[in-house]
Write an enzyme that holds these catalytic residues in place. Structure first.
Site, PDB file in Angstrom:
ATOM      1  N   CYS A 116     -17.602 -42.075 -13.470  1.00 30.27           N
ATOM      2  CA  CYS A 116     -17.464 -40.930 -14.376  1.00 30.27           C
ATOM      3  C   CYS A 116     -18.773 -40.172 -14.591  1.00 30.27           C
ATOM      4  O   CYS A 116     -18.757 -39.068 -15.156  1.00 30.27           O
ATOM      5  CB  CYS A 116     -16.912 -41.386 -15.725  1.00 30.27           C
ATOM      6  SG  CYS A 116     -15.210 -41.986 -15.637  1.00 30.27           S
ATOM      7  N   HIS A 256     -18.469 -35.959 -21.360  1.00 29.65           N
ATOM      8  CA  HIS A 256     -17.432 -36.553 -20.515  1.00 29.65           C
ATOM      9  C   HIS A 256     -16.187 -36.826 -21.351  1.00 29.65           C
ATOM     10  O   HIS A 256     -16.271 -37.395 -22.440  1.00 29.65           O
ATOM     11  CB  HIS A 256     -17.956 -37.845 -19.878  1.00 29.65           C
ATOM     12  CG  HIS A 256     -16.917 -38.620 -19.153  1.00 29.65           C
ATOM     13  ND1 HIS A 256     -16.115 -38.053 -18.193  1.00 29.65           N
ATOM     14  CD2 HIS A 256     -16.536 -39.933 -19.254  1.00 29.65           C
ATOM     15  CE1 HIS A 256     -15.282 -38.978 -17.728  1.00 29.65           C
ATOM     16  NE2 HIS A 256     -15.518 -40.111 -18.353  1.00 29.65           N
ATOM     17  N   ASN A 286      -8.683 -38.227 -18.710  1.00 27.48           N
ATOM     18  CA  ASN A 286      -9.971 -38.479 -18.064  1.00 27.48           C
ATOM     19  C   ASN A 286      -9.841 -38.225 -16.561  1.00 27.48           C
ATOM     20  O   ASN A 286      -9.225 -39.005 -15.842  1.00 27.48           O
ATOM     21  CB  ASN A 286     -10.411 -39.922 -18.324  1.00 27.48           C
ATOM     22  CG  ASN A 286     -11.760 -40.265 -17.713  1.00 27.48           C
ATOM     23  OD1 ASN A 286     -12.344 -39.466 -16.981  1.00 27.48           O
ATOM     24  ND2 ASN A 286     -12.256 -41.457 -17.996  1.00 27.48           N
TER      25      ASN A 286
END
Length: 329
Positions: A116, A256, A286
């Protein structure tokens, strides 16, 4: 002579049409809309359902969106950095294929994997290439087809992830805009808490690994959450202190989109008002490498030249960091 900095001069984004809502997930696993929304902030996520289409398809669409918004010829691009944790295939580079498909005939390309944090790390790499003076136009793409590695009977992971892609163009700047500072971190302790066991050199694919479901993402949610909250908040606060920025100086937090509670904890440590915290997790979930550029794509109209943006991410490995950037247009 003015110092060359790397500025973002264009953005693009793409998400697939298919919507997987919390209501639909209620019919697939033992969960409910209220539970998901309360703990993650996610209402729906997008999935790339068409067979034969992988991460490269998402990346190509995001790149094309950027090229049309900026109205530039792809042949002008010098380099393409492809941040992804779900490449089309294990060996042939996804970024190389994307470059060819969009007509970036003069660019070299490569993939970058930091889970990520991939796009954040990619920003650092792109910035270094621009500052070196060797390249003038660097296209950084963050794209992931997370649905390809998610077990939709595992409620710990299937509620979180979605598919998507975002892209930014970096170019040289002589006005002091663009990337100002970075703090990037990693710690191999994270290997046990967020991973895919099989398909690599330790445990190659076999009938047994497929039967055992070892090609899907495993996440120890509580442990990852704990590390992510402290990691993202720490580096975001530190980069502000290092650059003498107060909460009044920061215009936008580009965090994020893994979990709304992690974003809130980071914003709280930075003492930022809610209106400065950009969020689209409710729509996409996500999307791993794509979350940061998708935020830029969705909220581009809000940014003004000279705005101070703080980027923050946390990913498997563990990998995490923060980048301070001044918006250039």
């Amino acid at each position: 002579m003015n110092k060359v900095t790397a500025a973002i001069t264009a953005v693009g984004g793409y998400v697939p049409d298919f919507v997987l809502s919390n209501k639909v997930l209620e019919t697939m696993v033992d969960t409910n809309d209220e539970w998901i929304l309360t703990r993650t902030g996610i209402s729906e996520r997008r999935l790339l359902k068409e067979s034969g289409k992988g991460t490269s398809y998402l990346a190509i669409q995001a790149a094309k969106d950027l090229l049309s918004r900026k109205n530039i010829n792809p042949s002008e691009i010098d380099l393409i950095i492809m941040a992804t944790t779900t490449p089309d295939m294990p060996v042939a580079s996804t970024g190389v294929f994307v470059a060819t498909q969009i007509g970036a005939i003069n660019a070299f390309a490569f993939d970058l994997q930091a889970a990520c944090s991939g796009f954040l790390y990619g920003m650092s790499v792109a910035s270094a290439y621009i500052e070196s003076g060797k390249y003038k136009k660097v296209l950084l793409i963050g794209a992931d087809k997370m649905s390809s590695i998610i077990d939709y009977t595992d409620r710990a992971t299937c509620i979180i992830f979605g598919d998507g892609a975002g892209a930014v163009l970096f170019e040289p700047n002589l006005e002091g805009l663009g990337v100002q500072d970075e703090i990037l971190k990693s710690d191999g302790i994270g290997r046990e808490y967020l991973k895919i066991d099989a398909g690599g050199s330790i445990l190659p694919a076999s009938k047994e690994t497929v039967a055992n479901g070892q090609h899907y993402v495993f996440q120890d949610g509580k442990t990852v959450f704990k590390y992510a909250v402290s990691g993202m908040a720490d580096v975001s606060e530190k980069i502000m202190q290092r650059n003498n920025l107060t909460n009044n100086d920061v215009n936008w937090l580009i965090a994020h989109q893994a979990n709304k509670r992690i974003i809130d904890a980071t914003a709280s440590r930075m003492e930022l008002e809610d209106e400065k915290v950009l969020i689209n997790i409710q729509k996409y979930g996500n999307t791993t490498s794509a979350t940061l550029p998708l935020l830029l794509s969705d909220f581009e109209s809000k940014f003004k030249k000279g705005d101070n943006l703080i980027f923050a991410a946390f990913g498997g490995g563990f990998t995490w960091g923060s980048i301070y950037l001044k918006w250039a247009y």
